[in-house]
Scaffold this active site. Structure first.
Site: not given
Ligand code: ARG
Ligand code: ASP
Length: 712
Positions: A84, A219, A647
């Site tokens: 991502h 990921d 991330s």
């Molecule tokens: N929750 C993850 C973080 O905040 C993002 C993961 C990306 N995937 C998604 N389905 N949006 O960035």
């Molecule tokens: N998914 C988040 C990121 O993109 C990580 C988190 O908020 O735990 O940095």
């Protein structure tokens, strides 16, 4: 008397000293935590983690594109980050003929690696405490005088650090201005895409599984840093060669054991651990619920549109993901904060703080009223802050009409200047191109419905606060009917017609005749005059109070574990590989396996779609030597305190070997942006052995695995 005092100190301090896992430490200060980390199993020294004079793990940690973390894993500049995090690059290289999103991509050799204009990868050269120099001679100064003095000192430090180098230096306030650190960085500008798994691995679980455990997402994506002949940063050039890092991470193929030491090294974005009880209460009771509601409304429209046709599904996929990511995180945050009764915890801590301040007149003078002052400030300014949040949801995240208006306003206010400079035609060309891109992913009926629902909600939420007169005098429905019938901003054909007849009177025409533009313009003026000035005052006053409050924590509770809130600078956090029991009667195991991928796929939810190859390899149990006790681990959780920006961060073992890539948190843990709870808060990591399995067995890219150093 003395004895009693001591007992009080210890009792109070223990309400502050959180469990070992909480906190995001500045790498250059890690020496202070070395003992604690070693007691938890770490076999590294503070110097192995961070050293200025010798290479250290720090040199393998990369700030990727400014928003994510990545790590170097070979002597040839090979870089791992999340899927991502590399998503926009992967998307921009994809086309119907080369559908890398759907099928993945692997460069067979270095000449096939793909260039990414604008993408940067930065290494931290050193972190320096410059507090003394920045604050020198500022005692007793205030306001503009103090500000100017600090800025001058910062400018000089930065100049001195940058002169004669190719580095950039930045000075940031930590602990709300109690400390200042200079961060010197080396930024690479030729960063190429080496490979990515298909979405059905890299984004497996989609929105259904986002912020959720159990998780089965692969990921990751792979890049490579290129440098010039002298191993120094350079813009893209064919003659560039793979960068030779000062350090790269060995990869752990060893058996994982629950309870083992883990450490996350990366660039966390924002945390707010010091909010006062009144502030947190306002956020929990009013601000977050309202934002969640606004997004619920837009998502209800977008989700229905996306279900209605494939075309709309594709058009709205990434907008939906963006809106839903925050929405889902906030719901998790509120749930967690309520479950642990975060307000009561804050009140107890504040009581302990005030009690301690009362033990010494000097402390009482400095710190005795700061908590009350913070709560009073929130009470005074929360409507302004709320107006700000609502404006973000309505004008920025809401109907896209407003974004178009903003764009148009910027363009037309430059009109005369563009004509004078003879740049009008080129700018029109640019506007047309960007509009084309915009309308490609836009649906008029969907936006109209979003507008109607959000306008209604916005007006309701704003209550007695001043509103743009168009909103005071018209129903949302009438406005929607008018705007989406007339405005040039909401319809591609009308927009193109307008652009074709563009002239010096166009701005006036929009301002007087276009109901969409007129509404935006009124709302923007309302925002700038009725919201922004108060919000600025509020933030700067609150910053000052937080500075005092945090100074009090340092001075009165010297034995507690203090850590500066995340601010997108390099940090370390450590904990254990472990599961959790976030709900009564429910236990999360610490890892998932490939079997879970197949089980989820069988549910029929399209977020769990797979390409046939995954099913074949899983059925054949073709795990190579990437399995542990006959199981192929996919993801695992740990008690490491992380946030957005972490991330792609490496999750390291006790020896500094790579266990996997951090990419998310479980839903129950998202409260850790405000308050870390070591029983609930877990970060989610994709196991590096699964990453290598996908490269080797799934993708036929064993040559990438061979570049790394595997520790067995
Ligand atoms: N929750 C993850 C973080 O905040 C993002 C993961 C990306 N995937 C998604 N389905 N949006 O960035
Ligand atoms: N998914 C988040 C990121 O993109 C990580 C988190 O908020 O735990 O940095």
């Amino acid at each position: 008397m003395k004895r009693i005092f001591l007992v009080v100190v210890i009792a109070v301090a223990s309400t502050f000293s959180s469990k070992a896992e909480e906190g995001m430490l500045i790498p250059s200060l890690v020496k202070a935590f070395e003992n604690d980390m070693q007691a938890m199993g770490m076999r590294l020294s503070a110097e192995d983690i961070y050293d200025v004079n010798n290479s250290s793990i720090k040199d393998a940690i990369i700030h990727f594109g400014g928003g994510c973390t990545a790590e170097l894993v070979s002597s040839q500049g090979l870089l791992l980050t999340n899927h991502h995090c590399g998503y926009s690059q992967i998307q921009s290289h994809s086309s119907l003929e080369n559908d890398y999103l759907k099928y993945g991509f692997w460069a067979k050799n270095k000449s096939e690696e793909l260039t990414n204009p604008g993408l940067t990868a930065s290494r931290v050269v050193r972190i320096e405490d410059v507090t003394q120099t920045v604050l020198f001679d500022t005692e007793g100064l205030s306001g503009q005088e103090r500000y100017a003095k600090i800025q001058a000192a910062i400018q000089k430090l930065v100049n001195d650090a940058e002169t004669g180098t190719h580095y950039t230096a930045k000075i940031k306030a930590f602990n709300y201005g109690n400390d200042y650190y200079m961060i010197v960085k080396e930024t690479f500008k030729d960063v190429r895409l080496v490979g990515t798994p298909p979405n059905s691995i890299g984004k497996f679980g989609g929105d259904t599984d986002n912020w959720v455990w159990p998780r089965h997402t692969g990921d990751f994506s792979v890049f490579r840093i290129y440098a010039d002949q002298n191993n120094q940063p350079s813009e893209y050039s064919e003659s560039n060669i793979p960068y030779t890092p000062l350090h790269f991470l060995p990869v752990s193929m060893k058996k994982r054991t629950p309870g083992e030491f883990t450490m996350v090294y990366g660039f966390p974005g924002t945390t707010e651990q010091h909010l006062s009880s009144g502030n947190l209460k306002y956020i929990m009771d009013q601000e977050r619920p309202a934002r969640i509601k606004m997004r619920e409304k837009s998502l209800s429209v977008i989700d229905a549109s996306m279900r209605s046709s494939d075309l709309l599904r594709i058009k709205y996929a990434s907008k939906q993901a963006r809106i839903a990511n925050g929405w889902k995180k906030w719901i998790g945050q509120l749930g967690g904060l309520k479950t642990v009764d975060a307000i009561q915890i804050k009140l107890d801590r504040e009581k302990a703080y005030n009690t301690m301040a009362a033990t010494k007149p000097e402390w009482n003078d400095k710190y005795g009223s700061v908590i009350n002052d913070m709560n009073a400030l929130v009470a005074k300014y929360k409507q302004a802050d709320f107006g700000y949040s609502m404006a973000i949801e309505y004008l920025s995240v809401g109907p896209e009409l407003f974004g178009r208006a903003r764009e148009m306003n910027k363009f037309l206010s430059n009109y005369t200047a563009l004509v004078e400079r003879g740049e009008l035609d080129a700018e029109i060309e640019k506007q047309l191109k960007s509009a084309k891109g915009f309308f490609k992913n836009y649906d008029e009926a969907t936006d109209k419905r979003i507008f109607e629902l959000l306008t209604e909600e916005y007006v309701k939420q704003m209550g007695d606060a001043p509103l743009p007169s168009m909103l005071e005098n018209n129903s949302a429905e009438d406005l929607a009917n008018l705007i989406y019938k007339k405005s040039i901003l909401t319809n591609e054909a009308r927009f193109m017609k307008f652009m074709n007849k563009l002239g010096s009177k166009s701005a006036k025409f929009l301002a007087k005749k276009d109901p969409g533009f007129m509404l935006w313009s009124e709302a923007n003026t309302n925002f700038m005059s009725n919201v922004i000035p108060d919000v600025r005052t509020y933030r700067s006053l609150m910053e000052g109070l937080l500075k005092t409050y945090v100074a009090g924590k340092f001075e009165m509770f010297p034995d507690a574990k203090h850590w500066p809130d995340a601010n997108s600078t390099m940090r370390i956090t450590y904990g254990k590989l472990e599961g959790s029991a976030p709900h009564d009667g429910m236990q999360y195991t610490e890892h998932t396996t490939i079997d879970g991928i197949i089980t989820k796929n069988n549910s029929g939810n399209p977020d769990y779609d797979l390409l046939p190859r995954m099913k074949e390899l899983a059925a054949a149990k073709d795990y190579g030597d990437y399995a542990q006790d006959g199981e192929l681990w996919v993801c695992f959780t740990g008690s490491n305190h992380t946030t957005g920006g972490n991330s792609g961060s490496p999750v390291l073992d006790a020896d500094g070997n790579l266990l996997g890539l951090n990419f998310d948190r479980s839903w129950e843990s998202t409260m850790s942006d405000f308050m870390f709870d070591s029983d609930r808060c877990r970060n989610i990591t994709v196991d590096i052995r699964y990453v290598l399995w996908v490269m080797d067995r799934y993708s036929g890219a064993k040559h990438i695995v061979d570049e790394m150093t595997l520790i067995r």
